[in-house]
Design an enzyme around this catalytic site. Structure first.
Site, PDB file in Angstrom:
ATOM      1  N   ASN A  43      -3.220 -15.112 -36.926  1.00 18.99           N
ATOM      2  CA  ASN A  43      -3.929 -15.043 -38.205  1.00 18.99           C
ATOM      3  C   ASN A  43      -2.967 -15.047 -39.396  1.00 18.99           C
ATOM      4  O   ASN A  43      -2.106 -14.163 -39.504  1.00 18.99           O
ATOM      5  CB  ASN A  43      -4.776 -13.760 -38.213  1.00 18.99           C
ATOM      6  N   HIS A 128     -18.895  -3.387 -34.006  1.00 18.96           N
ATOM      7  CA  HIS A 128     -18.425  -2.796 -35.274  1.00 18.96           C
ATOM      8  C   HIS A 128     -19.578  -2.408 -36.183  1.00 18.96           C
ATOM      9  O   HIS A 128     -20.435  -3.232 -36.488  1.00 18.96           O
ATOM     10  CB  HIS A 128     -17.607  -3.820 -36.070  1.00 18.96           C
ATOM     11  N   ARG A 153     -17.670   1.046 -33.028  1.00 18.99           N
ATOM     12  CA  ARG A 153     -16.559   1.421 -33.906  1.00 18.99           C
ATOM     13  C   ARG A 153     -17.140   1.692 -35.293  1.00 18.99           C
ATOM     14  O   ARG A 153     -17.890   0.866 -35.823  1.00 18.99           O
ATOM     15  CB  ARG A 153     -15.558   0.262 -33.983  1.00 18.99           C
ATOM     16  N   TYR A 165     -10.070  -0.942 -45.297  1.00 21.19           N
ATOM     17  CA  TYR A 165     -10.016  -1.788 -44.101  1.00 21.19           C
ATOM     18  C   TYR A 165     -11.350  -1.720 -43.342  1.00 21.19           C
ATOM     19  O   TYR A 165     -11.908  -0.645 -43.146  1.00 21.19           O
ATOM     20  CB  TYR A 165      -8.887  -1.349 -43.146  1.00 21.19           C
ATOM     21  N   ASP A 218     -10.732   2.795 -36.130  1.00 17.96           N
ATOM     22  CA  ASP A 218      -9.450   2.093 -36.288  1.00 17.96           C
ATOM     23  C   ASP A 218      -8.760   2.584 -37.558  1.00 17.96           C
ATOM     24  O   ASP A 218      -9.264   2.388 -38.665  1.00 17.96           O
ATOM     25  CB  ASP A 218      -9.726   0.581 -36.378  1.00 17.96           C
ATOM     26  N   HIS A 220      -5.802   1.542 -38.410  1.00 22.91           N
ATOM     27  CA  HIS A 220      -5.037   0.378 -38.862  1.00 22.91           C
ATOM     28  C   HIS A 220      -3.621   0.764 -39.323  1.00 22.91           C
ATOM     29  O   HIS A 220      -3.137   0.286 -40.363  1.00 22.91           O
ATOM     30  CB  HIS A 220      -5.801  -0.389 -39.956  1.00 22.91           C
ATOM     31  N   GLU A 244      -7.861   4.340 -32.731  1.00 18.33           N
ATOM     32  CA  GLU A 244      -7.053   3.126 -32.593  1.00 18.33           C
ATOM     33  C   GLU A 244      -5.970   3.025 -33.671  1.00 18.33           C
ATOM     34  O   GLU A 244      -6.238   3.308 -34.848  1.00 18.33           O
ATOM     35  CB  GLU A 244      -8.010   1.931 -32.688  1.00 18.33           C
ATOM     36  N   GLU A 270      -2.849  -4.219 -30.341  1.00 15.31           N
ATOM     37  CA  GLU A 270      -3.353  -5.551 -30.714  1.00 15.31           C
ATOM     38  C   GLU A 270      -2.268  -6.466 -31.274  1.00 15.31           C
ATOM     39  O   GLU A 270      -2.417  -7.679 -31.215  1.00 15.31           O
ATOM     40  CB  GLU A 270      -4.526  -5.441 -31.690  1.00 15.31           C
ATOM     41  N   ARG A 291      -4.349  -2.303 -25.948  1.00 15.15           N
ATOM     42  CA  ARG A 291      -5.259  -3.285 -26.556  1.00 15.15           C
ATOM     43  C   ARG A 291      -4.665  -4.696 -26.693  1.00 15.15           C
ATOM     44  O   ARG A 291      -5.085  -5.489 -27.539  1.00 15.15           O
ATOM     45  CB  ARG A 291      -5.693  -2.756 -27.932  1.00 15.15           C
ATOM     46  N   HIS A 320      -8.058  -6.521 -27.756  1.00 16.44           N
ATOM     47  CA  HIS A 320      -8.420  -6.852 -29.145  1.00 16.44           C
ATOM     48  C   HIS A 320      -9.475  -7.968 -29.135  1.00 16.44           C
ATOM     49  O   HIS A 320      -9.357  -8.926 -28.380  1.00 16.44           O
ATOM     50  CB  HIS A 320      -7.140  -7.353 -29.821  1.00 16.44           C
ATOM     51  N   ASP A 324     -10.611 -13.342 -35.490  1.00 19.48           N
ATOM     52  CA  ASP A 324      -9.546 -14.355 -35.484  1.00 19.48           C
ATOM     53  C   ASP A 324      -9.115 -14.730 -34.067  1.00 19.48           C
ATOM     54  O   ASP A 324      -8.213 -15.550 -33.885  1.00 19.48           O
ATOM     55  CB  ASP A 324      -8.337 -13.903 -36.320  1.00 19.48           C
ATOM     56  N   GLU A 347     -13.456  -5.082 -27.234  1.00 15.77           N
ATOM     57  CA  GLU A 347     -13.933  -5.157 -28.623  1.00 15.77           C
ATOM     58  C   GLU A 347     -14.742  -6.448 -28.792  1.00 15.77           C
ATOM     59  O   GLU A 347     -14.354  -7.505 -28.298  1.00 15.77           O
ATOM     60  CB  GLU A 347     -12.732  -5.179 -29.580  1.00 15.77           C
ATOM     61  N   TRP A 411      -1.119  -2.539 -43.950  1.00 18.08           N
ATOM     62  CA  TRP A 411      -2.531  -2.880 -44.207  1.00 18.08           C
ATOM     63  C   TRP A 411      -3.361  -2.576 -42.992  1.00 18.08           C
ATOM     64  O   TRP A 411      -3.415  -2.367 -42.059  1.00 18.08           O
ATOM     65  CB  TRP A 411      -2.730  -4.370 -44.546  1.00 18.08           C
TER      66      TRP A 411
HETATM   67  C1  CS2 Z   1      -8.402  -5.295 -36.016  1.00 18.62           C
HETATM   68  C2  CS2 Z   1      -8.480  -6.590 -36.702  1.00 18.62           C
HETATM   69  O1  CS2 Z   1     -10.278  -5.739 -34.717  1.00 18.62           O
HETATM   70  C3  CS2 Z   1      -9.375  -4.952 -34.956  1.00 18.62           C
HETATM   71  O2  CS2 Z   1      -9.223  -3.905 -34.390  1.00 18.62           O
HETATM   72  O3  CS2 Z   1      -7.477  -4.365 -36.290  1.00 18.62           O
HETATM   73  O4  CS2 Z   1      -9.420  -6.474 -37.718  1.00 18.62           O
HETATM   74  C4  CS2 Z   1      -7.168  -7.112 -37.276  1.00 18.62           C
HETATM   75  O5  CS2 Z   1      -6.924  -6.567 -38.528  1.00 18.62           O
HETATM   76  C5  CS2 Z   1      -7.191  -8.604 -37.369  1.00 18.62           C
HETATM   77  O6  CS2 Z   1      -7.555  -9.146 -36.156  1.00 18.62           O
HETATM   78  C6  CS2 Z   1      -5.856  -9.156 -37.845  1.00 18.62           C
HETATM   79  O7  CS2 Z   1      -5.764 -10.517 -37.647  1.00 18.62           O
HETATM   80 MG    MG Z   2      -7.518  -2.844 -34.776  1.00 17.80          MG
END
Ligand code: CS2
Ligand code: MG
Length: 411
Positions: A43, A128, A153, A165, A218, A220, A244, A270, A291, A320, A324, A347, A411
């Site tokens: 991505n 999600h 989630r 996020y 998550d 992140h 996560e 991930e 993951r 993951h 994407d 997921e 991020w």
């Molecule tokens: C992520 C994604 O799905 C998840 O758990 O952390 O949103 C991630 O940020 C993206 O796949 C990045 O490309």
């Molecule tokens: Mg994630």
């Protein structure tokens, strides 16, 4: 049967398209006409993978025997001298998955049969639920529970922070956020504001849905180990399936600190590319779920190796599954998830959208929050090059995060 087919690789095609979002797809064609496909999407860095595949990998594949998955994997891993890395490993992954697809088609068997057969009926997923408010997030969770999901989630906007996020406001995705400015969108972060608001989400979720539903969250990678330890303790009463990416773990030792303080289960992986990125996390039993995705960690061969290693330490796989990752990745992970004795959960954010459905066809179905894999030989997914050509690549970036004083943050 396979002896009668000429599996010499005669063509390797790299297709970058944007059916709703960017995907890098690899197609390997053999002399006998059987082809396989793989996903190499990284991505925000799609053209780097595409050119690596086109310029450096494809020429090495022409004339090779498509049956030799392991040797080709080693040839691209050890043989390249520059080991690991997200671009390199996504390219190896795409080749690997395309070759498993071919092997399944030649054998007339779905890939999970080649891995060792089914260990379960279907692949349990988590969906999600996002929202600008706790109530909005829980309304969205309620709708998912009504559809049959057993694990959700939860992500909700942090009061006082524009653009948290996992919460997109009035935008469909990050692509829309960049329509006027194709550069990484910037989002603010405050650990204090987050820590002060997150517990209420899970308290209210348990009040509303009771104890049967599995919940994840998550982070992140926004916290330090000791902050993550505090968060894990704070969320213990709400019994998460896992927390996560609480902390980015280039330094795997960080997870020992979290583990020492909390019984909240931990998940990470991930962005990992190889077993080496998670070796200490797994063998020290500092995490509960790994993951890694087939697309980013060396394909079915790479993730299978991680899964087998993880099984020795009571760590389960939870690949993951963000948007994407293309339907090819979803299919590869569904086959792995059906087989892996230590599968945990997958997921799931849908198999794609109306546009991607015109490009990818597959025989996966979702019922009661579980992915059911069809019995087509190979991966059971295909890619329509002509349809893809109608959706050219469009440059796009993931967002970046900054603290309120402007400091760049994860991020
Ligand atoms: C992520 C994604 O799905 C998840 O758990 O952390 O949103 C991630 O940020 C993206 O796949 C990045 O490309
Ligand atoms: Mg994630």
């Amino acid at each position: 049967m396979s002896k009668t087919k000429d599996l010499t690789i005669k063509d390797v095609r790299v297709i970058v398209s944007s059916p709703g979002r960017n995907f890098v797809t690899l197609k390997i064609v053999t002399e006998c006409g059987i082809h396989g496909i793989g996903d190499a999407t990284v991505n925000g860095r799609e053209m780097a993978v595409a050119s690596y595949l086109q310029e450096h990998v494809a020429p090495c594949l022409i004339g090779r025997n498509a049956h030799e998955i392991e040797d080709i994997w080693q040839y691209l891993y050890k043989g390249v001298y520059w080991r690991k890395g997200p671009i390199n490993m996504a390219c190896i992954a795409a080749v690997d998955v395309a070759l498993w697809d071919i092997k399944g088609k030649v054998a007339g068997l779905p890939v999970y049969e080649l891995l060792g057969g089914k260990s379960r009926r279907a692949v349990t997923t988590y969906a999600h639920a996002n929202g600008e408010t706790i109530e909005g997030t829980l309304d969205s969770a309620e709708a998912l529970i009504a559809q049959g999901f057993k694990a959700i989630r939860l992500q909700t906007a942090v009061p006082g922070l524009e653009g948290t996020y996992g919460v997109l406001g009035d935008k469909k995705d990050y692509y829309e956020q960049q329509s006027s400015r194709p550069l990484p969108p910037e989002q603010p972060w405050s650990t204090r504001k987050y820590m002060n608001s997150i517990e209420a989400l899970f308290r209210e979720a348990r009040d509303r849905f009771g104890d049967d539903i599995a919940l994840t969250h998550d982070v992140h990678s926004r916290l330090t180990p000791i902050e993550a330890a505090r968060l894990g303790k704070m969320l213990e009463p709400y019994d998460l399936l896992f927390l996560e990416d609480a902390v980015a773990a280039e330094n795997q030792d960080s997870y020992r600190i979290i583990r020492d303080h909390t019984t909240t289960p931990l998940a990470i992986g991930e962005i990992y590319n190889t077993i080496w990125d998670c070796k200490e996390l797994i063998q020290n039993q500092w995490i509960d779920y790994i993951r890694t995705a087939t697309t980013h960690a060396g394909g079915i061969t790479g993730v299978r190796r991680i899964a087998d290693f993880a099984a020795l330490f009571h760590v389960r796989i939870a690949p993951h599954g963000a948007p994407d990752l293309s339907p090819i990745c979803y299919a590869a992970q569904a086959h792995l998830g059906l087989w892996a004795p230590n599968f945990g959960i997958q997921e799931f954010v849908g198999f794609g959208n109306e546009v991607s459905d015109t490009v990818f066809s597959h025989d996966l179905t979702l019922k009661d929050g579980m992915i059911h894999v069809g019995d087509s030989p190979g991966l059971g997914v295909d890619f329509d090059e002509e349809a893809a050509a109608a959706h050219p690549y469009k440059r796009s970036y993931l967002p970046v995060s900054r603290l309120e004083d402007g400091t760049l943050w994860s991020w």
